[in-house]
Scaffold this motif. Structure first.
Motif, short mmCIF file in Angstrom:
data_model
loop_
_atom_site.label_atom_id
_atom_site.label_comp_id
_atom_site.label_asym_id
_atom_site.label_seq_id
_atom_site.Cartn_x
_atom_site.Cartn_y
_atom_site.Cartn_z
N ILE A 46 4.89 13.41 8.37
CA ILE A 46 4.21 13.56 9.15
C ILE A 46 3.31 13.06 10.88
O ILE A 46 4.51 11.57 11.23
CB ILE A 46 2.44 13.27 8.25
CG1 ILE A 46 2.14 11.86 8.23
CG2 ILE A 46 3.16 13.81 7.38
CD1 ILE A 46 1.21 11.74 6.91
N THR B 155 -1.52 8.92 1.63
CA THR B 155 -0.46 10.24 1.94
C THR B 155 0.72 10.81 1.51
O THR B 155 0.65 12.07 0.67
CB THR B 155 -1.21 10.71 3.45
OG1 THR B 155 -3.09 10.54 4.14
CG2 THR B 155 -1.28 12.06 3.29
N ASN C 98 -2.83 4.56 5.82
CA ASN C 98 -3.54 6.25 5.53
C ASN C 98 -2.88 7.02 4.98
O ASN C 98 -2.55 7.31 4.30
CB ASN C 98 -4.89 6.60 6.11
CG ASN C 98 -6.13 5.92 5.80
OD1 ASN C 98 -6.09 5.30 4.89
ND2 ASN C 98 -6.91 6.12 6.86
N CYS C 99 -1.56 7.18 5.99
CA CYS C 99 -0.16 8.03 6.22
C CYS C 99 0.11 7.20 4.94
O CYS C 99 1.26 8.53 4.30
CB CYS C 99 0.17 7.51 7.59
SG CYS C 99 -0.65 8.16 8.79
N GLU C 100 0.66 6.19 4.97
CA GLU C 100 1.66 6.23 3.92
C GLU C 100 1.21 6.75 2.13
O GLU C 100 1.79 6.74 1.65
CB GLU C 100 1.79 4.22 3.54
CG GLU C 100 2.42 4.16 4.66
CD GLU C 100 2.59 2.65 4.87
OE1 GLU C 100 2.73 1.96 5.42
OE2 GLU C 100 2.32 1.46 2.87
N SER D 223 -4.15 3.58 10.10
CA SER D 223 -4.04 4.68 9.55
C SER D 223 -2.65 4.52 9.24
O SER D 223 -2.12 5.85 8.30
CB SER D 223 -3.80 5.56 11.62
OG SER D 223 -2.80 5.00 12.12
N THR E 150 2.12 10.54 13.86
CA THR E 150 0.77 9.49 13.66
C THR E 150 1.27 9.29 14.96
O THR E 150 1.79 9.59 16.09
CB THR E 150 1.70 8.93 12.64
OG1 THR E 150 0.33 7.59 12.96
CG2 THR E 150 3.05 7.85 12.92
#
Ligand code: ADP
Length: 548
Positions: free
Chosen positions: A143, A39, A35-37, A32, A145
């Motif tokens: 964001i 995004t 993924n965040c990185e 995750s 998390t």
């Protein structure tokens, strides 16, 4: 066993689950984050210095474009110059200590995950250098998390549910497994316990089966040996002529053999010897544990009770001593009789010898005295010979052989006929030929001679003697019948006793010593021959011997 299996199983699965959960949480978390990185790096590229001013308004506008992601503008000095969520910029402290800011200043891009102090949420911060109208500055986009702990804590209910199922599954598996493993072992144990040959379809249990089988064989062998020994011991105990009783510390019977049971009327149901209880002396011996010997008489038989004590047990050995006591008595009687028989001639010899030696007797009386001394000396010699002869038949350890009874009777008659003739007695005979018996010549001669000598001695002048020998089946029957003085009824049994004579005038040189028929009786008893007497006083006697 089942609980143990269950607990081990539970522990293994619990640790396994924990490892899996921790590992998958970590993977999920890393995934995750990445993924965040991705995004956030895409979000950063959405910034355009011409479209979005480098202040709070520009930050809010960019945030709307980026699905409400938090946008913060920071100078290279760490001063926050715009933020999409916090309007009061004075509340921000210098951000040069933020990890993502430090990395972004050093290498152009910085990332960090932490709880925001200003909005109180876990955020992933992506910070990058961007160009602004006033030069290079920092754009930070964040964001929300989840932290690894958050992810893990979210998994806890699932883990609990899973564990509940796992517990149930473990319990069932443990039950089935233990049952499955133990069943064959239980079966083996059962078969082994009842002495059956043990077998198992599981090869792993074969060594156990082999051990149990060989142990069972050993045990069976040992039990058989013990049983056999016990049987032999009880055969020996029950067939011995002695009685044996062993009492435990409580005076209860621990062992008793048949002889003791029969003698003391002890039944199998009894656990105490009643005779011991009622006999005060024996009770005291047992109570005080005295190693003692006592005698008791039952039905005219004398028994010795020898008590000994060891290891808390009382041992009583019972021996019938009637024969020993009788033998002792008989020996004493014999000595008394011999002494008495010798006394008469010795007194006579001594008296006459004293008279002769005194020198007061005339020649004629001296001659008479000398004749008496000679006569009594002969009688004494005869007595000693008779005693030696009697004693020589005491034991019967010489071997027997075939003896021609007919011939011995014939030769005895021949040798005694002259003595009979002297008294005018006629001997007639009817002897079956070659009658053979197992004995010894001197014994048979002794018996026959004694009977014929008595038939002559106790006959009337010119009397008759009839001697017959005939067969009755395997038996040889000898009868010596005379026409003599006969024997009174009350003496018929006594004539076979040692030193018994009907005529008590033992001073007569010719009278017997009462040992002849005693020898006959002894020889007959040893050879198991039967002796019978029929007699009528004044008419004559018949002595019958049945040779077997
Ligand atoms: P002994 O003849 O030396 O006295 P025995 O033992 O031979 O001793 O006999 C014991 C007694 O039995 C004799 O003293 C006699 O009284 C009696 N007796 C034995 N044989 C006869 C017989 N044939 N007739 C009568 N009395 C007999």
């Amino acid at each position: 066993m089942k609980l143990r299996f269950f607990l081990i199983e539970m522990l293994i699965t619990f640790v396994g689950i924990l490892i899996i959960v921790v590992a998958s949480t970590n993977i999920y978390y890393q995934n995750s984050l990445s993924n965040c990185e991705d995004t956030l790096s895409v979000y950063v590229n959405q910034y355009d210095m011409n479209t979005y001013s480098f202040d709070s308004d520009g930050a809010i506008a960019l945030s709307e474009k980026l699905d409400s992601a938090r946008v913060t503008y920071i100078t290279l000095e760490g001063v926050v110059v715009g933020d999409s969520e916090v309007s009061d910029l004075s509340s921000f402290d210098n951000h040069l200590d933020r990890a993502e800011v430090v990395d972004a200043i050093e290498s152009g891009v910085g990332i960090d995950v932490r709880e925001s102090t200003s909005i109180g949420k876990v955020l992933i911060y992506y910070c990058a250098q961007v160009d602004t109208a006033s030069g290079t500055a920092l754009l930070r986009i964040a964001i929300p998390t989840s932290s690894a702990l958050n992810i893990f804590s979210k998994a806890i209910p699932t883990i609990i549910i899973f564990l509940a199922f796992d517990t149930l599954a473990c319990a069932i598996i443990a039950f089935l497994l233990v049952d499955h493993v133990l069943k064959p072992v239980e079966l083996i144990a059962h078969d082994a316990s009842i002495g059956k040959e043990v077998k198992s379809k599981y090869s792993e249990l074969a060594p156990l089966c082999d051990i149990l089988n060989s142990r069972n064989i050993e045990i069976k062998d040992k039990i058989n040996t013990i049983k056999e020994n016990k049987k032999i011991a009880s055969i020996v105990l029950d067939n011995m002529e002695h009685g044996i009783i062993i009492l435990g510390p409580n005076k209860k019977i621990a062992l008793i053999n048949n002889m003791a049971k029969d003698l003391l009327d002890v039944y199998d149901t009894l656990d105490e010897v009643f005779f011991f209880k009622q006999d005060d002396e024996i009770s005291e011996i047992i109570s005080e544990k005295n190693n003692t010997l006592v005698y008791r008489t039952f039905d005219e038989e004398v028994y010795a009770f020898r008590f000994s004590f060891m290891e808390g047990k009382s041992i009583c050995l019972i021996t019938n001593v009637t024969e020993i006591i009788n033998a002792q008595k008989s020996k004493n009687d014999f000595i008394a009789n011999v002494t008495h028989e010798m006394n008469t001639p010795l007194t006579s010899i001594k008296g006459f010898a004293e008279l002769v030696s005194s020198g007061v007797m005339d020649k004629e009386k001296v001659v008479h005295a000398s004749e008496v001394i000679l006569e009594q000396s002969n009688r004494l010699t005869q007595l000693i010979k008779s005693i030696i002869n009697y004693s020589s038949y005491e034991s019967n350890d010489l071997p027997s052989y075939d003896v021609n009874l007919s011939n011995i009777i014939q030769s005895s008659i021949s040798s005694l006929e002259p003595a009979a003739s002297e008294r005018g007695i006629v001997i007639t005979s009817d002897i079956v030929e070659n009658a053979i018996i197992k004995s010894r010549t001197e014994r048979v001669q002794e018996v026959i001679t004694n009977l014929i000598v008595n038939a002559i001695k106790y006959n009337k002048e010119k009397g008759m003697i009839n001697i017959t020998l005939h067969n009755e089946g395997v038996l040889r029957i000898l009868e010596v019948k005379d026409t003599g003085i006969g024997i009174a009824e009350e003496n018929k049994d006594k004539i076979f006793d040692r030193f018994f004579t009907v005529d008590k005038s033992h001073n007569k040189a010719t009278s017997g010593f009462g040992l002849g028929l005693a020898v006959v009786k002894k020889i007959c008893a040893q050879a198991n021959w039967k002796i019978e007497v029929e007699s009528t006083l004044g008419e004559g006697s018949l002595f019958r011997i049945i040779f077997k």
